[in-house]
Design a protein around this motif. Structure first.
Motif, short mmCIF file in Angstrom:
data_model
loop_
_atom_site.label_atom_id
_atom_site.label_comp_id
_atom_site.label_asym_id
_atom_site.label_seq_id
_atom_site.Cartn_x
_atom_site.Cartn_y
_atom_site.Cartn_z
N ASP A 27 7.84 -76.48 -60.89
CA ASP A 27 8.63 -75.35 -61.01
C ASP A 27 9.86 -75.10 -61.38
O ASP A 27 10.58 -74.29 -61.61
CB ASP A 27 8.12 -74.23 -59.48
N LYS A 176 7.92 -76.84 -46.79
CA LYS A 176 8.61 -77.71 -47.50
C LYS A 176 10.09 -77.84 -47.02
O LYS A 176 10.70 -76.67 -47.02
CB LYS A 176 8.37 -77.81 -49.10
N GLY A 229 9.55 -83.84 -56.63
CA GLY A 229 9.38 -83.67 -57.94
C GLY A 229 10.32 -84.80 -59.19
O GLY A 229 9.76 -85.44 -59.67
N ARG A 230 11.81 -84.14 -59.24
CA ARG A 230 12.55 -84.95 -60.29
C ARG A 230 12.65 -86.58 -59.88
O ARG A 230 12.62 -87.28 -60.89
CB ARG A 230 13.82 -84.38 -60.09
#
Ligand SMILES: O=C(CO)COP(=O)(O)O
Length: 255
Positions: A27, A176, A229-230
């Motif tokens: 996202d 989270k 994510g990254r």
């Protein structure tokens, strides 16, 4: 049974044996633009999904690009809040959809971010609570992404614990949080939060080995999984990075 839909959907997000999860958030481009690792999204989606995350988290546009056959084996979480860095206040989020749309696309959960410690915190809390109400009505699980503005999580884990607990109190099924820097401090977050806690990623770091050590510590503190994510998306081999995460998160308990 009123809660059946919620339980059936939630089950799709956890490894069946480990009871933990490897979530893949995609996202971030709403906040940050077409960043490395998510710029060429279609080819990257193929790589990330080959790594078989338990669930993928994205806004409606990118979720439309997830091949239907993959969506059958990977949980889908529709992200319902957004804010962009272009405003200079990308951490201030507004709701961008509703639970009915998430039901329509077959999502297994919805998610939203609350940034604590800013004047707009009350708006984001109201949005989270309203979302939790709609989720209860539709049997849809809710994942809250919590951050505390201007706070180094390693210096003030009690603030992360406070934010996580608040998100659980308002009805979140999964929370989270950023990693607080040690197993002991992360245990205070997990122990103070009656909803399962997953560890967020953050800025890519130089050492993937250090990321894995943090994940190990978070799991030993009781984390229910990861939502990184990254650090994976900008890894030279995202599929291999996901395999490393699976090995830790689902250790000795495949899937
Ligand atoms: O959950 C996340 C974004 O919604 C975490 O993403 P990063 O790991 O890239 O910070």
């Amino acid at each position: 049974m009123e809660s059946t839909g919620r339980e059936r959907r939630l089950r799709r997000l956890w490894g069946p044996t480990s009871g933990r999860t490897v979530l893949m958030p995609i996202d971030q481009p709403v906040t940050m633009g077409p960043i490395a690792g998510l710029d060429a999204i279609d080819s990257q989606l193929v790589r990330l999904l080959a790594g078989a995350p338990n669930g993928i988290i994205g806004h409606r546009g990118v979720l439309r690009r997830v091949p239907a056959e993959v969506a059958r084996s990977t949980g889908v979480v529709m992200h319902l809040s957004a804010g962009t860095a272009l405003s200079g206040r990308g951490h201030v989020k507004t709701l961008t959809g509703d639970v009915v749309e998430a039901v329509r696309i077959g999502a297994d959960a919805v998610s939203a971010q609350v940034t604590f410690g800013v004047p707009e915190e009350t708006d984001m809390l109201r949005d989270l609570a309203q979302l939790a109400g709609a989720c209860a009505q539709w049997g849809m699980p809710l994942l809250a992404m919590v951050y505390v503005a201007g706070v180094d999580p390693t210096a003030a884990p009690e603030k992360i614990a406070h934010a996580a607990r608040a998100a659980a109190e308002l009805g979140s099924d999964i929370v989270k949080v950023p990693y607080t820097g040690s197993a002991d401090s992360f245990a205070t977050v997990v122990d103070g939060c009656f909803a399962p806690v997953v560890m967020a990623g953050g800025e890519p770091s130089d050492s993937w080995e250090d990321v894995l050590l943090d994940v190990k510590d978070a799991l030993s503190a009781g984390a229910a999984g990861v939502c990184i994510g990254r650090k994976v998306q900008q890894h030279a081999a995202p599929e291999a990075a996901l395999a490393d995460l699976h090995a830790l998160v689902h250790a000795n308990n495949p899937g």
